[in-house]
Design a protein around this motif. Structure first.
Motif, PDB file in Angstrom:
ATOM      1  N   ALA A  76     -37.680  32.042  12.954  1.00 59.25           N
ATOM      2  CA  ALA A  76     -37.082  30.737  12.630  1.00 59.25           C
ATOM      3  C   ALA A  76     -36.801  29.950  13.911  1.00 59.25           C
ATOM      4  CB  ALA A  76     -35.797  30.938  11.834  1.00 59.25           C
ATOM      5  N   ASP A  77     -36.400  30.673  14.947  1.00 59.91           N
ATOM      6  CA  ASP A  77     -36.142  29.993  16.219  1.00 59.91           C
ATOM      7  C   ASP A  77     -37.426  29.472  16.862  1.00 59.91           C
ATOM      8  OD1 ASP A  77     -33.393  30.080  16.238  1.00 59.91           O
ATOM      9  OD2 ASP A  77     -33.273  31.982  17.310  1.00 59.91           O
ATOM     10  N   TYR A  78     -38.503  30.244  16.742  1.00 56.23           N
ATOM     11  CA  TYR A  78     -39.779  29.728  17.272  1.00 56.23           C
ATOM     12  C   TYR A  78     -40.197  28.475  16.514  1.00 56.23           C
ATOM     13  CZ  TYR A  78     -40.474  33.485  20.606  1.00 56.23           C
ATOM     14  OH  TYR A  78     -40.323  34.312  21.688  1.00 56.23           O
ATOM     15  N   GLY A 137     -36.963  23.998  24.552  1.00 59.01           N
ATOM     16  CA  GLY A 137     -35.643  24.486  24.994  1.00 59.01           C
ATOM     17  C   GLY A 137     -35.746  25.443  26.156  1.00 59.01           C
ATOM     18  N   THR A 138     -35.276  26.673  25.937  1.00 61.34           N
ATOM     19  CA  THR A 138     -35.364  27.699  26.984  1.00 61.34           C
ATOM     20  C   THR A 138     -36.660  28.496  26.866  1.00 61.34           C
ATOM     21  OG1 THR A 138     -34.359  29.355  25.560  1.00 61.34           O
ATOM     22  CG2 THR A 138     -32.840  28.066  26.914  1.00 61.34           C
ATOM     23  N   GLY A 139     -37.362  28.307  25.738  1.00 58.69           N
ATOM     24  CA  GLY A 139     -38.560  29.113  25.473  1.00 58.69           C
ATOM     25  C   GLY A 139     -38.230  30.451  24.834  1.00 58.69           C
ATOM     26  N   SER A 144     -30.405  27.464  22.435  1.00 59.24           N
ATOM     27  CA  SER A 144     -30.439  26.105  21.881  1.00 59.24           C
ATOM     28  C   SER A 144     -31.048  25.169  22.914  1.00 59.24           C
ATOM     29  CB  SER A 144     -29.008  25.640  21.588  1.00 59.24           C
ATOM     30  OG  SER A 144     -28.345  25.505  22.836  1.00 59.24           O
ATOM     31  N   THR A 145     -31.350  23.960  22.467  1.00 63.25           N
ATOM     32  CA  THR A 145     -31.852  22.983  23.437  1.00 63.25           C
ATOM     33  C   THR A 145     -30.723  22.503  24.363  1.00 63.25           C
ATOM     34  OG1 THR A 145     -31.627  21.283  21.741  1.00 63.25           O
ATOM     35  CG2 THR A 145     -33.828  22.172  22.100  1.00 63.25           C
ATOM     36  N   ASP A 146     -29.469  22.658  23.938  1.00 58.78           N
ATOM     37  CA  ASP A 146     -28.356  22.350  24.861  1.00 58.78           C
ATOM     38  C   ASP A 146     -28.431  23.292  26.061  1.00 58.78           C
ATOM     39  OD1 ASP A 146     -27.396  20.392  23.258  1.00 58.78           O
ATOM     40  OD2 ASP A 146     -25.671  21.513  22.504  1.00 58.78           O
TER      41      ASP A 146
HETATM   42  N1  UDP Z   1     -34.381  26.951  19.793  1.00 57.71           N
HETATM   43  C1  UDP Z   1     -34.459  28.235  20.309  1.00 57.71           C
HETATM   44  N2  UDP Z   1     -34.361  28.412  21.661  1.00 57.71           N
HETATM   45  C2  UDP Z   1     -34.153  27.394  22.512  1.00 57.71           C
HETATM   46  C3  UDP Z   1     -34.050  26.084  21.977  1.00 57.71           C
HETATM   47  C4  UDP Z   1     -34.156  25.883  20.614  1.00 57.71           C
HETATM   48  O1  UDP Z   1     -34.635  29.197  19.586  1.00 57.71           O
HETATM   49  O2  UDP Z   1     -34.067  27.626  23.726  1.00 57.71           O
HETATM   50  C5  UDP Z   1     -34.574  26.728  18.328  1.00 57.71           C
HETATM   51  C6  UDP Z   1     -33.338  27.034  17.511  1.00 57.71           C
HETATM   52  O3  UDP Z   1     -33.760  27.616  16.289  1.00 57.71           O
HETATM   53  C7  UDP Z   1     -32.768  25.656  17.237  1.00 57.71           C
HETATM   54  C8  UDP Z   1     -34.005  24.804  17.121  1.00 57.71           C
HETATM   55  O4  UDP Z   1     -34.910  25.375  18.068  1.00 57.71           O
HETATM   56  O5  UDP Z   1     -31.989  25.612  16.060  1.00 57.71           O
HETATM   57  C9  UDP Z   1     -33.821  23.341  17.414  1.00 57.71           C
HETATM   58  O6  UDP Z   1     -33.068  23.174  18.596  1.00 57.71           O
HETATM   59  P1  UDP Z   1     -31.575  22.611  18.572  1.00 57.71           P
HETATM   60  O7  UDP Z   1     -30.839  23.167  17.394  1.00 57.71           O
HETATM   61  O8  UDP Z   1     -30.974  22.824  19.899  1.00 57.71           O
HETATM   62  O9  UDP Z   1     -31.859  21.085  18.325  1.00 57.71           O
HETATM   63  P2  UDP Z   1     -30.811  19.892  18.132  1.00 57.71           P
HETATM   64  O10 UDP Z   1     -29.636  20.433  17.342  1.00 57.71           O
HETATM   65  O11 UDP Z   1     -30.396  19.449  19.503  1.00 57.71           O
HETATM   66  O12 UDP Z   1     -31.586  18.858  17.392  1.00 57.71           O
END
Ligand code: UDP
Length: 241
Positions: A76-78, A137-139, A144-146
């Protein structure tokens, strides 16, 4: 591509959540109107700064849904990271439409689609005046993208992260849309954010920013011209340092 050397300019990082790319409008995954408005501001910013951008993917997919749909979290994260690549490619073309040099660098190799993130290449590109859009994001899953924006801001030596929020003009003690008595914070320390459990960015990201003294400026991305107004101190924002 410009041949100029901008290595002595300040580098800034703009982090936008996926939701801010469509203002939670579920009919349109991406609002090209919104991206255009942001692109016009970036056109001004590149006259003064080296600009890197990290986009989230939440307008398309978030990994946190995994348990609800009985899916392994890493998969799901990918999917979430792929969502950030979709957003990044869209933004690259919007920037190019208005003659800004822009390129997506992904932390996951996708040779046919975009460049791979290698620090030296990204730095070279920034120093030549290009806008680097840093995708995936971090790959790595479970992040998270934060956190991706924090790590990358540190790597590229960004002075601060401009954290655009959807419908809120800074950090409050609680959600100002739900509680009219929410207290607005003009300045905060990293420890305030962690101890008060303020939902600015996740704890991993804030801890990294604290460790490497990367400032975070939180502002409302929905307001017209808000990136420039924030940098010119003409609008409301919170600074975390
Ligand atoms: N994600 C991840 N690793 C990362 C960055 C993002 O697995 O280093 C996945 C994670 O599932 C996350 C999704 O990508 O929920 C989308 O990123 P994020 O939730 O940070 O997006 P935003 O809330 O800023 O739109």
């Amino acid at each position: 591509m410009h041949s100029n050397n901008n290595s002595n300019r300040t580098t800034i990082m703009l982090k936008l959540s996926g939701a801010s790319l469509n203002h939670n409008d579920s009919d349109n995954i991406i609002s090209f109107e919104i991206l255009n408005e942001i692109a016009q501001q970036i056109k001004v910013l590149i006259n003064h700064f080296n600009v890197a951008i990290v986009l989230g993917g939440g307008n398309i997919w978030r990994g946190s849904i995994a348990s609800k749909v009985n899916m392994p979290r890493d998969q799901a994260d990918y999917m979430g990271m792929l969502a950030t690549i979709i957003n990044s490619i869209a933004f690259e073309s919007i920037l190019k439409n208005i003659n800004i040099d822009a390129k997506v660098f992904s932390k996951i190799e996708m040779e046919k689609i975009c460049d791979t993130y290698y620090l030296r290449n990204v730095k070279d590109y920034l120093n030549k005046g290009g806008v680097a859009i840093l995708a995936a994001g971090t790959g790595m899953p479970y992040f998270s993208t934060d956190t991706g924006s924090a790590i990358t801001a540190i790597e590229i030596g960004a002075k601060f992260i401009l954290m655009g929020k959807n419908n809120v003009d800074g950090v409050y003690s609680c959600d100002p849309l739900e509680n009219p008595n929410a207290e607005f914070y003009k300045t905060l320390t990293y420890d305030d954010v962690i101890s008060k459990n303020l939902r600015v960015m996740d704890t991993t990201a804030i801890a990294l920013c604290k460790e490497y003294k990367t400032k975070i400026i939180v502002f409302n991305i929905n307001e017209k011209n808000s990136i420039i107004d924030t940098l010119n101190r003409k609008s409301k924002f919170t600074i975390i340092e």
